[in-house]
Design a protein around this motif. Structure first.
Motif, PDB file in Angstrom:
ATOM      1  N   VAL A 130     -28.360   6.554  10.054  1.00  0.00           N
ATOM      2  CA  VAL A 130     -27.119   7.256  10.402  1.00  0.00           C
ATOM      3  C   VAL A 130     -26.376   6.428  11.444  1.00  0.00           C
ATOM      4  O   VAL A 130     -26.846   6.285  12.574  1.00  0.00           O
ATOM      5  CB  VAL A 130     -27.404   8.663  10.970  1.00  0.00           C
ATOM      6  N   VAL A 131     -25.241   5.877  11.072  1.00  0.00           N
ATOM      7  CA  VAL A 131     -24.445   5.067  11.991  1.00  0.00           C
ATOM      8  C   VAL A 131     -23.481   5.992  12.721  1.00  0.00           C
ATOM      9  O   VAL A 131     -22.557   6.553  12.128  1.00  0.00           O
ATOM     10  CB  VAL A 131     -23.672   3.968  11.230  1.00  0.00           C
ATOM     11  N   THR A 132     -23.698   6.152  14.010  1.00  0.00           N
ATOM     12  CA  THR A 132     -22.852   7.038  14.813  1.00  0.00           C
ATOM     13  C   THR A 132     -22.807   6.524  16.241  1.00  0.00           C
ATOM     14  O   THR A 132     -23.743   5.858  16.704  1.00  0.00           O
ATOM     15  CB  THR A 132     -23.403   8.483  14.805  1.00  0.00           C
ATOM     16  N   ASP A 133     -21.697   6.833  16.934  1.00  0.00           N
ATOM     17  CA  ASP A 133     -21.579   6.435  18.332  1.00  0.00           C
ATOM     18  C   ASP A 133     -22.037   7.555  19.271  1.00  0.00           C
ATOM     19  O   ASP A 133     -21.874   7.459  20.482  1.00  0.00           O
ATOM     20  CB  ASP A 133     -20.139   6.027  18.663  1.00  0.00           C
ATOM     21  N   LYS A 134     -22.636   8.607  18.716  1.00  0.00           N
ATOM     22  CA  LYS A 134     -23.164   9.687  19.549  1.00  0.00           C
ATOM     23  C   LYS A 134     -24.322   9.165  20.398  1.00  0.00           C
ATOM     24  O   LYS A 134     -25.127   8.350  19.947  1.00  0.00           O
ATOM     25  CB  LYS A 134     -23.664  10.844  18.680  1.00  0.00           C
ATOM     26  N   SER A 135     -24.409   9.646  21.640  1.00  0.00           N
ATOM     27  CA  SER A 135     -25.512   9.245  22.514  1.00  0.00           C
ATOM     28  C   SER A 135     -26.798   9.906  22.054  1.00  0.00           C
ATOM     29  O   SER A 135     -26.789  10.858  21.265  1.00  0.00           O
ATOM     30  CB  SER A 135     -25.216   9.647  23.961  1.00  0.00           C
ATOM     31  N   VAL A 136     -27.925   9.422  22.566  1.00  0.00           N
ATOM     32  CA  VAL A 136     -29.203  10.008  22.183  1.00  0.00           C
ATOM     33  C   VAL A 136     -29.296  11.456  22.649  1.00  0.00           C
ATOM     34  O   VAL A 136     -29.904  12.303  21.986  1.00  0.00           O
ATOM     35  CB  VAL A 136     -30.375   9.162  22.747  1.00  0.00           C
ATOM     36  N   GLN A 137     -28.662  11.766  23.787  1.00  0.00           N
ATOM     37  CA  GLN A 137     -28.656  13.149  24.267  1.00  0.00           C
ATOM     38  C   GLN A 137     -27.847  14.048  23.324  1.00  0.00           C
ATOM     39  O   GLN A 137     -28.234  15.182  23.052  1.00  0.00           O
ATOM     40  CB  GLN A 137     -28.084  13.231  25.684  1.00  0.00           C
ATOM     41  N   GLU A 138     -26.737  13.520  22.815  1.00  0.00           N
ATOM     42  CA  GLU A 138     -25.929  14.312  21.878  1.00  0.00           C
ATOM     43  C   GLU A 138     -26.651  14.510  20.551  1.00  0.00           C
ATOM     44  O   GLU A 138     -26.604  15.601  19.962  1.00  0.00           O
ATOM     45  CB  GLU A 138     -24.577  13.615  21.667  1.00  0.00           C
ATOM     46  N   ILE A 139     -27.341  13.478  20.083  1.00  0.00           N
ATOM     47  CA  ILE A 139     -28.127  13.611  18.850  1.00  0.00           C
ATOM     48  C   ILE A 139     -29.241  14.640  19.051  1.00  0.00           C
ATOM     49  O   ILE A 139     -29.502  15.475  18.178  1.00  0.00           O
ATOM     50  CB  ILE A 139     -28.708  12.243  18.438  1.00  0.00           C
ATOM     51  N   SER A 140     -29.876  14.573  20.206  1.00  0.00           N
ATOM     52  CA  SER A 140     -30.938  15.532  20.529  1.00  0.00           C
ATOM     53  C   SER A 140     -30.411  16.960  20.517  1.00  0.00           C
ATOM     54  O   SER A 140     -31.051  17.872  19.971  1.00  0.00           O
ATOM     55  CB  SER A 140     -31.545  15.200  21.893  1.00  0.00           C
ATOM     56  N   HIS A 141     -29.246  17.166  21.085  1.00  0.00           N
ATOM     57  CA  HIS A 141     -28.652  18.511  21.117  1.00  0.00           C
ATOM     58  C   HIS A 141     -28.310  18.982  19.700  1.00  0.00           C
ATOM     59  O   HIS A 141     -28.542  20.154  19.358  1.00  0.00           O
ATOM     60  CB  HIS A 141     -27.384  18.493  21.984  1.00  0.00           C
ATOM     61  N   LEU A 142     -27.768  18.071  18.882  1.00  0.00           N
ATOM     62  CA  LEU A 142     -27.443  18.427  17.501  1.00  0.00           C
ATOM     63  C   LEU A 142     -28.693  18.900  16.754  1.00  0.00           C
ATOM     64  O   LEU A 142     -28.678  19.926  16.061  1.00  0.00           O
ATOM     65  CB  LEU A 142     -26.834  17.231  16.776  1.00  0.00           C
ATOM     66  N   LEU A 143     -29.794  18.134  16.894  1.00  0.00           N
ATOM     67  CA  LEU A 143     -31.023  18.482  16.193  1.00  0.00           C
ATOM     68  C   LEU A 143     -31.578  19.818  16.676  1.00  0.00           C
ATOM     69  O   LEU A 143     -32.023  20.644  15.874  1.00  0.00           O
ATOM     70  CB  LEU A 143     -32.064  17.378  16.381  1.00  0.00           C
ATOM     71  N   THR A 144     -31.538  20.029  17.980  1.00  0.00           N
ATOM     72  CA  THR A 144     -32.060  21.285  18.528  1.00  0.00           C
ATOM     73  C   THR A 144     -31.251  22.469  18.026  1.00  0.00           C
ATOM     74  O   THR A 144     -31.800  23.516  17.662  1.00  0.00           O
ATOM     75  CB  THR A 144     -32.050  21.240  20.072  1.00  0.00           C
ATOM     76  N   MET A 145     -29.937  22.320  17.976  1.00  0.00           N
ATOM     77  CA  MET A 145     -29.088  23.401  17.461  1.00  0.00           C
ATOM     78  C   MET A 145     -29.284  23.614  15.954  1.00  0.00           C
ATOM     79  O   MET A 145     -29.014  24.692  15.435  1.00  0.00           O
ATOM     80  CB  MET A 145     -27.611  23.084  17.742  1.00  0.00           C
ATOM     81  N   GLN A 146     -29.791  22.576  15.267  1.00  0.00           N
ATOM     82  CA  GLN A 146     -30.071  22.699  13.845  1.00  0.00           C
ATOM     83  C   GLN A 146     -31.421  23.366  13.578  1.00  0.00           C
ATOM     84  O   GLN A 146     -31.791  23.594  12.433  1.00  0.00           O
ATOM     85  CB  GLN A 146     -30.072  21.313  13.184  1.00  0.00           C
TER      86      GLN A 146
END
Length: 787
Positions: free
Chosen positions: A12-28
């Motif tokens: 997944v190519v994205t400029d999201k930070s690791v903290q933002e990715i972590s938050h996305l996964l947790t909310m999922q």
């Protein structure tokens, strides 16, 4: 599950930070429990080479190494058994800061050491390691380790729920991130343009839906696993084994399909999938030898089983560092079959973990192709492999595509909000759910890897996950929330209140307890043994509540809590029966330490008063305590709790047996009680309320010489039988043995409370009743009335 952030970003190519990715996964719904940075503090840590390794002059187990970083030679004292000349290693120079140590110049047994040769665990890259970290022979000397191993990375520790077997891979996690960002993940290429041969296993049992094999000839055993594969495995918590095994592990982590490799030269005849025969044996890779039954699915050759299907390989056909001919297996097994085998033999493996949760039935061919491409691409430019892939064998059963009708009206009713059709369709597209529009909704077909999408509510949940739970308005429910009568017992609330007011704290312990401790408390009873216990200390179901109370007592004593008063209610299990009980324990001081309280230790009669109050106040039961025996209790301080009206045994009360007090290393003997709640409820139906008499009560004190072994309860029961309506209660106020008492006897003084509910009793009536009591005691127990 641990995965590398960089590995995830390759999908997944994205400029999201690791903290933002972590938050996305947790909310999922995939909670990221920890983000672990690696390599941040590893400055002054470089690739180096050991030029020589000589024995330390003053220590047998140490070596003095001359180590080069390409520009300078350092003297390093090292105790690792694998330190030897000619290997590439990791050198931490003076001033380097490792996770748990700062490197400085030091003398070790009179030899100066100018740094440290590091192990994987010392670098903080793994929890355990053996010896120093060895790097590939082509590692560039002097290059910073962070650059060489690409350690500018983070490890995401993700908690995967049991229903999301599709997420136990980097690809699965990447799908979730991509769906949240309305993207498509980048899928690795897989070329299966290899020649096909005959199927090895023409008929499959029902437990196997697909089975594929690939035979690879003339592999170069000298080929080492590429560093990038080794690093991704290590960051996911797996160690390097050999090239072939590392590739199968890598593919499993990447796409979620377990693979297995056999040494082709160790296999006799064809490889088949079948059910084992009774008493057939197999030795596994973990050196465990199992005796199988006819319900166990195995992979076998002409000589017998070579693997537990979907769980673990056998030792006989295992690949090694010298293997040149390999058979790769890729299959799809029924989750229930793998779960049954893993639980029966108590084996936890990465393959079983995935198969029992469900693996995409379309993955075997893709994963096998991926593994073959990796093996082919790392055999050198001039090396040509002979690869023959067996045609996929399909079982008699197949995974049917599941179509689910999603109704817009139901979605709005369950979520409490409306959502546009376009948004719902976008959510389905992001999740790779195909659909067709029907009147009032969508007819959806989940992808083959989504086993958890079965009913309409599952699809509604998926829409909510992608749209965000924060969009749902917080509206308090208006429905009545009273519990049904069979789920709520008001009497238990009253019991809690009574015991809490008497200084007890309620505990809740596991129904699984330590088998050894329970065997000491209930030696004659056989508990139910768990097939797959959480731990060795929780291996059996509890027969009673005392095991949990004593375990909690020990836990508190180890934390300097010297006065303990606990109670608990819960289910106990014996054979195929379960019963609800309430139990308590008192240990240490009777009262909390204070200037106006003495240090009296709680004893049998203190807890007896608590039990009596519990039964009298909550159940209106007049209890009696009859001497009895229990293997866990003191021989002379044990009583059965009996209802005086029905003579029904309600429970046990007593002081812990001295043998157990010594075994548990307790300073005092705790007092315990246990009451059967079902018995209480049966007895309570016999109880009736009586009006309180408005007429005066009379007390008569009588003292007798009685045999020294006469129990008070026997004496009290006999007196009570004379006139149960008028003799309201009686109690002992003095017991004496010693001087002026006849041998073999004791003096016991009893207070008898006499009262009539209909009139005031005359002196003559009281005298007649008193005379009857005296005569009964004298005649029945050969007692003598004291002057």
């Amino acid at each position: 599950m641990k995965i590398s952030e960089k590995w995830l970003r390759s999908f997944v190519v994205t400029d999201k930070s690791v903290q933002e990715i972590s938050h996305l996964l947790t909310m999922q719904g995939l909670e990221v429990e920890e983000i672990l940075p690696i390599g941040l503090s590893l400055s002054q840590v470089v690739v180096a080479e050991i030029l020589s390794a000589e024995k330390h002059p003053n220590a047998d187990r140490l070596r003095v190494c001359q180590v080069s970083d390409g520009s300078e030679i350092f003297t390093i004292v090292c105790g690792a058994p694998n330190a030897r000349s000619g290997i590439k290693v990791v050198l931490a120079k003076i001033g380097a800061v490792l996770p748990n140590i700062r490197i400085k110049k030091s003398k070790i047994r009179d030899v100066e050491s100018q740094g440290m040769l590091c192990s994987v665990s010392e670098l903080g890259l793994a929890e355990q390691s053996e010896g120093i970290m060895e790097l590939p022979s082509d590692a560039p000397i002097g290059k910073p380790l962070v650059e060489y191993l690409d350690l500018d990375d983070n490890i995401l520790d993700i908690s995967i729920t049991p229903n999301r077997g599709d997420c136990v891979s980097v690809l699965g996690i990447a799908r979730e991130v991509a769906a949240a960002l309305s993207m498509k993940p980048i899928i690795f290429s897989h070329d299966l343009s290899f020649p096909f041969g005959n199927a090895h296993s023409p008929v499959l049992p029902d437990e196997c839906l697909t089975y594929m094999l690939a035979k690879i000839m003339s592999i170069d055993p000298a080929v080492k696993t590429p560093l990038w594969i080794t690093e991704r495995l290590r960051r996911s918590g797996l160690r390097r084994v050999n090239f072939i095994v590392d590739v199968t592990q890598y593919v499993m982590l990447e796409c979620g399909q377990p693979l297995h490799a056999f040494d082709a030269q160790k296999i006799q005849g064809n490889v088949v999938v079948r059910l084992a025969t009774s008493m057939e044996a197999i030795e596994l890779l973990n050196d465990l030898t199992l005796t199988l039954d006819e319900h166990t699915l195995v992979i076998a050759d002409d000589l017998g089983p070579i693997a537990l299907a979907g769980v673990m390989g056998g030792k006989r056909a295992a690949v090694s560092e010298t293997t040149v001919d390999v058979i790769l297996e890729s299959a799809h097994f029924i989750p229930a079959s793998i779960a049954r085998t893993a639980r029966k033999f108590r084996i936890n493996s990465d393959a079983a973990y995935r198969f029992e949760r469900g693996v995409d039935p379309q993955l075997p061919k893709i994963a096998l192709a991926r593994a073959l491409n990796l093996i082919q691409s790392h055999q050198g430019e001039t090396k040509t492999l002979s690869i023959i892939v067996s045609s996929p064998v399909e079982g008699q059963k197949s995974v049917a595509k599941n179509t689910i009708l999603l109704r817009y009206a139901k979605l709005e009713r369950l979520l409490g909000m409306s959502m546009s059709v376009k948004n719902i369709q976008q959510c389905f597209q992001a999740l790779n759910i195909s659909y067709e529009e029907v009147e009032g909704g969508l007819l959806a077909t989940p992808p083959s890897y989504r086993f958890d999408l079965v009913i309409e509510e599952d699809l509604i949940e998926e829409v909510l996950r992608l749209q965000g739970c924060h969009r749902v308005s917080a509206i308090s429910p208006r429905a009545p929330l009273s519990l049904p009568s069979h789920l709520h017992d008001a009497s238990l609330d009253a019991e809690r209140l009574i015991l809490k007011t008497r200084g007890y704290d309620e505990i809740i312990s596991y129904s699984f307890v330590d088998e050894k401790l329970q065997a000491q408390l209930y030696p004659s009873q056989k508990p139910i043994t768990l097939m797959n216990p959480i731990s060795q200390e929780m291996g059996v179901m509890r027969l009673g509540l005392w095991t949990g109370l004593l375990s909690t007592l020990l836990y508190n004593l180890n934390r300097q809590q010297t006065r303990v008063r606990f109670f608990e209610w819960g289910l106990c299990f014996s054979g195929d029966q379960q019963s609800k009980k309430i139990a308590g324990l008192s240990y240490g001081r009777l009262y909390p330490e204070s200037w106006h309280n003495d240090a009296t230790i709680a004893h049998f009669f203190d807890v007896k008063n608590d039990v009596d109050a519990l039964l009298r106040e909550n159940y209106r039961i007049n209890s009696v305590f009859c001497a009895s025996h229990h293997p866990a209790l003191h021989p002379t301080q044990t009583a059965q709790i009996v209802d005086s009206t029905t003579q029904c045994v309600l429970g046990q009360l007593g002081v812990l047996h001295p043998r157990l007090v010594q075994s548990l290393e307790l300073s005092y003997a705790p007092v315990l009680f246990e009451i059967d709640i079902n018995a209480l409820k049966k007895v309570r139906s016999y109880q009736s309320f009586e009006p309180i008499s408005k007429f005066p009560e009379v007390r008569r004190d009588l003292a007798f010489f009685v045999p020294h072994d006469l129990l008070y309860q026997t004496l009290a029961d006999s007196i009570q039988e004379i006139d149960k309506k008028r003799i309201k209660r009686l109690f002992v106020f003095d017991v004496y043995q010693g001087k002026h008492i006849p041998e073999g006897q004791k003096s016991i003084a009893i207070a008898i409370i006499i009262q009539d509910t209909l009139k005031t009793m005359s002196d003559a009536e009281i005298a007649v009743l008193t005379e009857k009591i005296i005569n009964r005691v004298q005649d029945k127990f050969h007692a003598t009335l004291r002057d």
